[in-house]
Design an enzyme around this catalytic site. Structure first.
Site, short mmCIF file in Angstrom:
data_model
loop_
_atom_site.label_atom_id
_atom_site.label_comp_id
_atom_site.label_asym_id
_atom_site.label_seq_id
_atom_site.Cartn_x
_atom_site.Cartn_y
_atom_site.Cartn_z
N GLY A 29 0.90 -1.23 0.02
CA GLY A 29 0.13 -0.01 0.15
C GLY A 29 0.74 1.24 0.09
N ASN A 30 1.94 1.27 0.69
CA ASN A 30 2.82 2.52 0.77
C ASN A 30 3.59 2.88 -0.58
OD1 ASN A 30 4.59 0.14 1.12
ND2 ASN A 30 5.99 1.34 2.28
N LYS A 147 -13.44 -10.08 4.92
CA LYS A 147 -12.66 -8.83 4.49
C LYS A 147 -13.39 -7.48 4.56
CE LYS A 147 -9.06 -6.95 2.43
NZ LYS A 147 -7.95 -6.44 3.40
N LYS A 231 -3.69 -9.97 -2.28
CA LYS A 231 -2.85 -9.56 -3.32
C LYS A 231 -1.60 -10.41 -3.07
CE LYS A 231 0.62 -6.19 -2.03
NZ LYS A 231 0.58 -6.63 -0.86
N LYS A 293 1.47 -12.29 3.81
CA LYS A 293 2.96 -12.02 3.25
C LYS A 293 3.78 -13.37 3.34
CE LYS A 293 2.39 -7.08 3.58
NZ LYS A 293 1.71 -7.02 2.34
P1 ADP Z 1 1.05 -3.81 2.67
O1 ADP Z 1 -0.10 -2.65 2.59
O2 ADP Z 1 2.36 -3.15 2.43
O3 ADP Z 1 0.93 -4.82 1.57
P2 ADP Z 1 0.30 -4.34 5.29
O4 ADP Z 1 -0.10 -2.90 5.77
O5 ADP Z 1 -0.99 -5.14 5.02
O6 ADP Z 1 1.12 -4.32 3.92
O7 ADP Z 1 1.14 -5.02 6.25
C1 ADP Z 1 2.40 -4.61 6.63
C2 ADP Z 1 2.29 -4.30 8.09
O8 ADP Z 1 2.49 -5.64 9.10
C3 ADP Z 1 3.43 -3.71 8.80
O9 ADP Z 1 3.36 -2.35 8.64
C4 ADP Z 1 3.49 -4.02 10.29
O10 ADP Z 1 2.99 -3.08 11.11
C5 ADP Z 1 2.65 -5.42 10.44
N1 ADP Z 1 3.10 -6.27 10.86
C6 ADP Z 1 2.38 -7.31 11.79
N2 ADP Z 1 3.01 -8.44 12.27
C7 ADP Z 1 4.30 -8.12 11.85
C8 ADP Z 1 5.44 -8.84 12.12
N3 ADP Z 1 5.43 -10.09 12.70
N4 ADP Z 1 6.86 -8.31 11.54
C9 ADP Z 1 6.51 -7.13 10.78
N5 ADP Z 1 5.46 -6.46 10.62
C10 ADP Z 1 4.14 -6.89 11.10
MG MG Z 2 -0.95 -1.40 4.47
#
Ligand code: ADP
Ligand code: MG
Length: 333
Positions: A29-30, A147, A231, A293
């Site tokens: 997302g970022n 979701k 995704k 992920k």
């Molecule tokens: P994106 O939008 O980049 O696809 P998300 O925002 O859904 O990803 O997930 C990333 C987030 O997961 C990070 O910002 C972090 O706060 C969170 N997170 C939760 N558990 C963990 C973990 N065990 N290790 C690292 N990050 C984690």
């Molecule tokens: Mg995100």
């Protein structure tokens, strides 16, 4: 081969072959928006401009590139537009909105990466493929939607949607009522052969945006589903089926951690997939964020025997080379 472009390298050579040739890079997302932003086109283009030079450098370095991306905030805004304009134009269903965001985000990536590639002396084309992903009608997710999508509504409007459109709505931590949809397993990327042909022709391909549009097959016809595919899971399927050399998941943390956010947090560097599976079973990775992920990385490594990386967007180039982020490797080294 066009001016300034590297020689094409066959992919699927793994570690011992002719180098890492095909990367599937999932943008989190970022890559498009940050907390507190409204979601303007200019904001999203600006964030893409920040990562585009690193992506262009990978292409110049001889990598073939397939990009995937999330679409949460974009489809959320589009769903607001559907409801606010409901008296003027017919609202589009979720599958069509998902396809619209693939075009929106794909266009922005094409536009920004085009500039970065030209600046680096390459005229490699960037192409977006609107992607459908097959799911099963009997996927248990359809009986247990999880979701949340779209805007928050008042209880009155929520009741209206439940009656008139048969939506499942849930109260979300005092912020209002939100629609909940199923998140089924991705089974097959329907445009896989087209993506492969474009990559072989030398294009950077943007596809499976927002996890792809979920579709079911009914009597030889495709029907879009009111659902959302994760995704990262779609990216893992795509990467494995394409025979990619590495899956790179870029997000907003440098590494995957165990005991995340606690004083004794430990960030993982290189981790064998079996060890990561044990941490996963112990509950270190929550479902809405790091969970999918880690699951995606494990699936890719288990299916292909190759590496997957989870890292920070700002480390895109080094993560793609496997020298930053958490690198998930096939077995104990
Ligand atoms: P994106 O939008 O980049 O696809 P998300 O925002 O859904 O990803 O997930 C990333 C987030 O997961 C990070 O910002 C972090 O706060 C969170 N997170 C939760 N558990 C963990 C973990 N065990 N290790 C690292 N990050 C984690
Ligand atoms: Mg995100």
């Amino acid at each position: 081969m066009a001016r300034g472009n590297p020689m094409p390298v066959p992919w699927g050579q793994g570690k011992d072959g002719m180098g890492m040739a095909l990367l599937v890079v999932a943008l989190g997302g970022n890559a498009l928006l940050r907390a507190g932003e409204r979601g303007t086109a200019a904001e999203q283009a600006r964030h893409l401009d920040e990562v585009a030079p690193a992506l262009a450098a990978l292409v110049l370095g001889g990598h073939r590139l397939v990009l995937t991306h999330g679409n949460g905030p974009q489809v959320g805004n589009l769903l607001i537009q559907q409801e606010e304009a409901v008296r003027l134009v017919p609202p589009m269903p979720l599958d069509v909105c998902g396809a619209e965001t693939q075009g929106l985000i794909g266009y922005l990536i094409q536009s920004r990466l085009w500039g970065a590639l030209r600046a680096a002396g390459s005229d490699v084309p960037v192409v977006t493929v609107v992607t459908q992903v097959l799911v099963s009608e009997t996927d248990p997710a359809f009986r247990n939607p999880t979701k949340p999508v779209g805007p928050f509504f008042s209880p009155e409007r929520a009741r209206g949607f439940m009656v008139e459109r048969n939506w499942l709505m849930r109260e979300d931590a005092g912020r209002g009522w939100r629609r909940i949809v199923p998140s089924p397993e991705p089974l097959r990327i329907l445009e896989l052969d087209a993506v492969r042909a474009l990559v072989e022709a030398g294009a950077v391909v943007v596809c499976a945006g927002g996890g792809g549009v979920p579709v079911c097959e009914r009597q030889g016809r495709l029907e879009g589903c009111e659902a959302v595919i994760d995704k990262d899971l779609a990216s893992a399927l795509l990467a494995a089926d394409l025979g990619a050399d590495r899956l790179v998941i870029l997000t907003d943390v440098e590494r995957v951690a165990i005991r995340y956010g606690r004083p004794d947090e430990e960030r993982l560097d290189r981790v064998p997939v079996s060890r990561l599976r044990r941490f996963q079973a112990e509950g270190h990775f929550p479902p809405g964020s790091m969970g999918p992920k880690v699951e995606a990385a494990c699936r890719f490594v288990e299916r292909t025997g190759r590496e997957a990386v989870i890292g920070h967007l700002d480390d895109a180039a080094r993560a793609a080379e496997g020298v930053a982020g958490t690198v998930v490797v096939p077995e104990e080294e």
